[in-house]
Design a protein around this motif. Structure first.
Motif, short mmCIF file in Angstrom:
data_model
loop_
_atom_site.label_atom_id
_atom_site.label_comp_id
_atom_site.label_asym_id
_atom_site.label_seq_id
_atom_site.Cartn_x
_atom_site.Cartn_y
_atom_site.Cartn_z
N LEU A 146 38.26 27.40 41.92
CA LEU A 146 37.85 26.92 43.24
C LEU A 146 36.43 27.38 43.57
O LEU A 146 36.14 28.58 43.52
CB LEU A 146 38.80 27.45 44.31
N ASN A 147 35.60 26.44 43.95
CA ASN A 147 34.22 26.76 44.30
C ASN A 147 34.11 26.98 45.81
O ASN A 147 33.48 26.20 46.53
CB ASN A 147 33.28 25.64 43.85
N VAL A 148 34.75 28.06 46.28
CA VAL A 148 34.67 28.44 47.68
C VAL A 148 34.44 29.94 47.75
O VAL A 148 34.56 30.65 46.75
CB VAL A 148 35.96 28.06 48.46
N ASP A 149 34.14 30.44 48.94
CA ASP A 149 33.86 31.84 49.12
C ASP A 149 35.05 32.70 48.70
O ASP A 149 36.20 32.36 48.96
CB ASP A 149 33.52 32.12 50.60
N ARG A 150 34.78 33.84 48.06
CA ARG A 150 35.84 34.72 47.57
C ARG A 150 36.77 35.18 48.70
O ARG A 150 37.99 35.30 48.51
CB ARG A 150 35.22 35.95 46.88
N ALA A 151 36.22 35.39 49.88
CA ALA A 151 37.05 35.83 51.01
C ALA A 151 38.10 34.79 51.37
O ALA A 151 39.17 35.14 51.88
CB ALA A 151 36.19 36.15 52.21
N LEU A 152 37.81 33.52 51.12
CA LEU A 152 38.74 32.46 51.46
C LEU A 152 39.79 32.25 50.37
O LEU A 152 40.94 31.95 50.67
CB LEU A 152 37.97 31.15 51.69
N LYS A 153 39.40 32.46 49.13
CA LYS A 153 40.32 32.18 48.03
C LYS A 153 41.00 33.42 47.46
O LYS A 153 42.02 33.31 46.77
CB LYS A 153 39.61 31.43 46.91
N GLY A 154 40.46 34.61 47.71
CA GLY A 154 41.06 35.83 47.21
C GLY A 154 40.81 36.03 45.73
O GLY A 154 39.92 35.45 45.13
N GLY A 155 41.65 36.87 45.12
CA GLY A 155 41.46 37.22 43.73
C GLY A 155 40.42 38.32 43.58
O GLY A 155 39.71 38.68 44.53
N ASP A 161 44.86 28.56 41.74
CA ASP A 161 43.67 28.07 41.04
C ASP A 161 42.38 28.68 41.57
O ASP A 161 41.31 28.07 41.50
CB ASP A 161 43.60 26.53 41.14
N TRP A 162 42.47 29.91 42.07
CA TRP A 162 41.28 30.55 42.64
C TRP A 162 40.14 30.67 41.65
O TRP A 162 38.96 30.63 42.01
CB TRP A 162 41.66 31.92 43.22
N VAL A 163 40.46 30.80 40.37
CA VAL A 163 39.41 30.97 39.36
C VAL A 163 38.59 29.70 39.15
O VAL A 163 37.49 29.75 38.59
CB VAL A 163 40.01 31.43 38.01
N MET A 202 38.12 41.91 33.86
CA MET A 202 39.28 41.03 33.80
C MET A 202 39.50 40.38 35.16
O MET A 202 39.59 41.08 36.17
CB MET A 202 40.53 41.84 33.41
N PRO A 203 39.61 39.04 35.22
CA PRO A 203 40.00 38.41 36.49
C PRO A 203 41.44 38.80 36.81
O PRO A 203 42.27 38.95 35.91
CB PRO A 203 39.88 36.92 36.19
N PHE A 204 41.73 38.94 38.10
CA PHE A 204 43.04 39.53 38.42
C PHE A 204 43.54 39.07 39.79
O PHE A 204 42.79 38.90 40.74
CB PHE A 204 42.93 41.06 38.45
N GLY A 205 44.84 38.89 39.85
CA GLY A 205 45.55 38.67 41.10
C GLY A 205 46.98 39.14 40.95
O GLY A 205 47.48 39.29 39.83
N MET A 206 47.65 39.38 42.07
CA MET A 206 49.05 39.82 42.00
C MET A 206 49.80 39.42 43.26
O MET A 206 49.21 39.08 44.29
CB MET A 206 49.15 41.32 41.78
N PHE A 252 40.08 28.16 32.50
CA PHE A 252 39.02 28.41 33.45
C PHE A 252 37.86 29.08 32.73
O PHE A 252 38.00 29.62 31.61
CB PHE A 252 39.51 29.28 34.61
N MET A 253 36.70 29.04 33.36
CA MET A 253 35.51 29.67 32.81
C MET A 253 35.37 31.06 33.41
O MET A 253 35.46 31.24 34.62
CB MET A 253 34.27 28.83 33.14
N PHE A 254 35.13 32.05 32.54
CA PHE A 254 34.94 33.43 33.02
C PHE A 254 33.89 34.10 32.17
O PHE A 254 34.00 34.17 30.95
CB PHE A 254 36.25 34.21 32.96
N GLU A 255 32.83 34.56 32.82
CA GLU A 255 31.72 35.24 32.16
C GLU A 255 31.19 34.42 30.99
O GLU A 255 30.94 34.94 29.90
CB GLU A 255 32.12 36.65 31.73
N GLY A 256 31.03 33.12 31.22
CA GLY A 256 30.41 32.26 30.24
C GLY A 256 31.30 31.76 29.13
O GLY A 256 30.83 31.06 28.22
N ALA A 257 32.59 32.09 29.17
CA ALA A 257 33.51 31.65 28.12
C ALA A 257 34.73 30.97 28.73
O ALA A 257 35.15 31.30 29.85
CB ALA A 257 33.96 32.85 27.27
N ILE A 258 35.31 30.04 28.00
CA ILE A 258 36.53 29.38 28.44
C ILE A 258 37.72 30.28 28.13
O ILE A 258 37.89 30.75 27.00
CB ILE A 258 36.71 28.03 27.71
N ILE A 259 38.53 30.53 29.14
CA ILE A 259 39.80 31.23 28.95
C ILE A 259 40.88 30.16 28.89
O ILE A 259 41.14 29.47 29.88
CB ILE A 259 40.09 32.22 30.11
#
Length: 310
Positions: free
Chosen positions: A281-290, A277-279, A163-167, A77-84
């Motif tokens: 998904l091009n939807v609102d953060r409230a809908l996808k979480g993370g 796959d929230w990172v 750091m992107p994060f979920g649990m 996924f892309m995060f802050e301009g870089a591929i993770i």
């Protein structure tokens, strides 16, 4: 009292109730049961001796999901301009799955008769085989009482950058022909054939879970996220006159139900903080979480299982 870091099993007890922890198997709960009238009642599906010997997290009763839940498409996924890129993290699945905490040994920090604290420290330079390019630490505080098993999860970003994060947690419940799931949700995330979410919308299982009878675990082939979860779900065995209710705090704002038709012995109802796959998904953060944790930022949340026998 401190416990030895080399301990491979931790047993908690409260009266006739027991929780078995397997810290070395991804910080997992291996069993949650109690003895009634000379018989053992399993509230979660217990790990077999073979699963414990193999150190197989998928064979445990429940295991933690950190630093993300569910799948990430193509392990990147892309995060802050870089591929993770997580494709080299040793995960055997086509998409990155459930983070790395479930595949790493946890350390026992504290233990008493009915409580334990497990700790995990992830440093990318030391854990190249379970690659996640951000340093973090996590704890699980696990407490057992007469009615409830409570798990408080915390995590802290030890990196010098966001750091992107979920649990979440991944419990397996005993599944029988009469098992029912009761929950209130707004919608189900429909999936592509490789189980990545496409859109949230209606599904007959949503109404079934909200009905008085509940959703039969055998009614649909499910491996889906659910939106608008009320933070409470009950798994019931009406023929056995017993039930277990899951309560979760925010940010466990999403729920997963795994009840595959191909494996009629498996049932999971999981509290999670993000949709698969929230990172990407091009939807609102409230809908996808993370979330995104700033450098040094922490998050803490609690969920619990309360049991009932009529």
């Amino acid at each position: 009292m401190s416990a030895a870091a080399s301990a491979t099993r931790v047993e908690l007890r409260h009266g006739a109730r027991r929780v078995l922890l397997a810290p070395e198997v991804g910080g997992a709960i291996a069993a949650f049961d109690e003895t009634r009238d000379g018989r053992s009642i399993d509230w979660l599906r217990p790990a077999t001796p073979a699963a414990l010997a193999a150190r197989d997290p998928l064979g445990m009763a429940s295991f933690p999901l950190l630093p993300y839940c569910n799948r990430i498409r193509d392990a990147r996924f892309m995060f802050e301009g870089a591929i993770i890129d997580l494709s080299g993290d040793g995960n055997a699945f086509p998409h990155a799955l459930h983070g790395n905490a479930w595949r790493l040994p946890w350390r026992v920090e504290e233990v008493s008769a009915s409580r334990a604290r497990l700790h995990l420290l992830h440093e990318p330079s030391r854990e190249a085989a379970h690659h996640w390019p951000f340093a973090y630490e996590a704890t699980q505080d696990i407490a057992l009482d007469a009615h409830t098993l409570t798990v408080t999860m915390s995590a802290r970003n030890l990196s010098d950058r966001p750091m992107p994060f979920g649990m979440g947690h991944h419990p397996y419940y005993p599944r029988t022909r009469n098992t029912r799931v009761h929950a209130r949700v707004d919608a189900m995330w429909h999936c592509s054939p490789d189980l990545l979410p496409t859109h949230a919308g209606p599904h007959p299982c949503v109404d079934a879970m909200a009905s008085r009878e509940g959703l039969s675990a055998d009614a649909f082939d499910l491996d889906n996220n659910f939106a608008g979860w009320s933070h409470t779900a009950t798994i019931a065995w009406p023929d056995e006159r017993r039930a277990i209710t899951l309560h979760a705090d925010s940010p466990f704002d999403h729920m997963v139900v795994y009840a595959p038709a191909s494996h009629p012995d498996l049932l999971c109802v999981e509290p999670v903080s993000n949709v698969a796959d929230w990172v990407n998904l091009n939807v609102d953060r409230a809908l996808k979480g993370g979330a995104v944790l700033k450098a040094g930022e922490s998050v803490i949340a609690t969920f619990a299982w309360t049991t009932r026998i009529e």
